[in-house]
Enzyme design. Structure first.
Site, PDB file in Angstrom:
ATOM      1  N   ALA A 117       0.806  -1.223   0.000  1.00 57.23           N
ATOM      2  CA  ALA A 117       0.000   0.000   0.000  1.00 57.23           C
ATOM      3  C   ALA A 117       0.840   1.274   0.000  1.00 57.23           C
ATOM      4  CB  ALA A 117      -0.929   0.002   1.217  1.00 57.23           C
ATOM      5  N   TYR A 118       2.134   1.180   0.211  1.00 55.00           N
ATOM      6  CA  TYR A 118       2.987   2.375   0.203  1.00 55.00           C
ATOM      7  C   TYR A 118       3.221   2.808  -1.235  1.00 55.00           C
ATOM      8  CZ  TYR A 118       4.115   1.098   5.068  1.00 55.00           C
ATOM      9  OH  TYR A 118       4.061   0.775   6.404  1.00 55.00           O
ATOM     10  N   GLY A 119       2.496   3.798  -1.648  1.00 55.92           N
ATOM     11  CA  GLY A 119       2.637   4.304  -3.005  1.00 55.92           C
ATOM     12  C   GLY A 119       1.313   4.445  -3.753  1.00 55.92           C
TER      13      GLY A 119
END
Length: 201
Positions: free
Chosen positions: A63-65
């Site tokens: 989920a980072y991005g």
């Protein structure tokens, strides 16, 4: 100037790593969305964390991005040194900057793990956290999916993120909980999950 490595080691998911880890959420764009403003610097920071500071525990999430941090890690560190543990998290959707929502549907979790394997260039995720327990999906279905992926050799160990002591005890009925990632700092009240984790080893 000499740089001292982080003091001490711990064992996570069967691997001895530096006590101090490196979280990659801030390597993405504003709102944990999109690419970093300076790709070259982001790659340099990752390499320095491992090569100059002796960090061997890298934390990330699909989920980072979304998806940005995992791709950065592969670009910066692949092929991975044997002593480096890359832990990632699955089970969160990102419809917009600053917006996070748990999504624990078994089909989605399986797709997340498969995609993380490709982005990271791995055949197995050493440590895969359920990013959040989705209250709309039975927990046994969420954890059962990760356990099935573990049985298939695609996950080495399973962890939990942002959970209560009750969540940890319940999850323990379905999986061996290898690690818990909760907020812990001097500004917050003591988290009883810390003592439970210590008791459970």
């Amino acid at each position: 100037m000499s740089i001292e490595p982080p003091a001490g080691t711990i064992t996570i998911a069967g691997k001895t790593v530096s006590r101090l880890g490196f979280g990659t959420m801030r390597l993405t764009g504003p709102g944990t969305w999109g690419h970093p403003e300076d790709f070259t610097t982001a790659v340099c920071v990752l390499r320095q964390a491992v090569n100059a500071y002796g960090i061997t525990h890298i934390d990330t999430a699909d989920a980072y991005g979304p998806h940005t941090a995992e791709a950065l890690i592969r670009h910066a560190l692949y092929p991975y040194p044997d002593d480096v543990l890359v832990a990632t998290k699955v089970g969160m959707i990102r419809p917009a900057p600053h917006v996070w929502a748990p999504h624990g549907h078994p089909g989605y979790l399986r797709a997340c793990v498969e995609a993380s394997l490709r982005r990271l260039g791995r055949e197995r995720l050493d440590l895969c956290y359920l990013h959040r327990i989705d209250p709309k999906v039975p927990i046994e279905d969420q954890l059962g999916t990760l356990q099935a992926l573990k049985s298939e050799g695609k996950i080495g160990h399973i962890g939990l993120s942002k959970v209560t002591s009750e969540d940890i005890r319940l999850a323990g009925k379905y999986i061996a909980v290898a690690a818990v990632q909760n907020v812990l700092n001097v500004r917050d009240n003591f988290d009883p999950a810390l003592e439970l984790c210590r008791d459970l080893g």
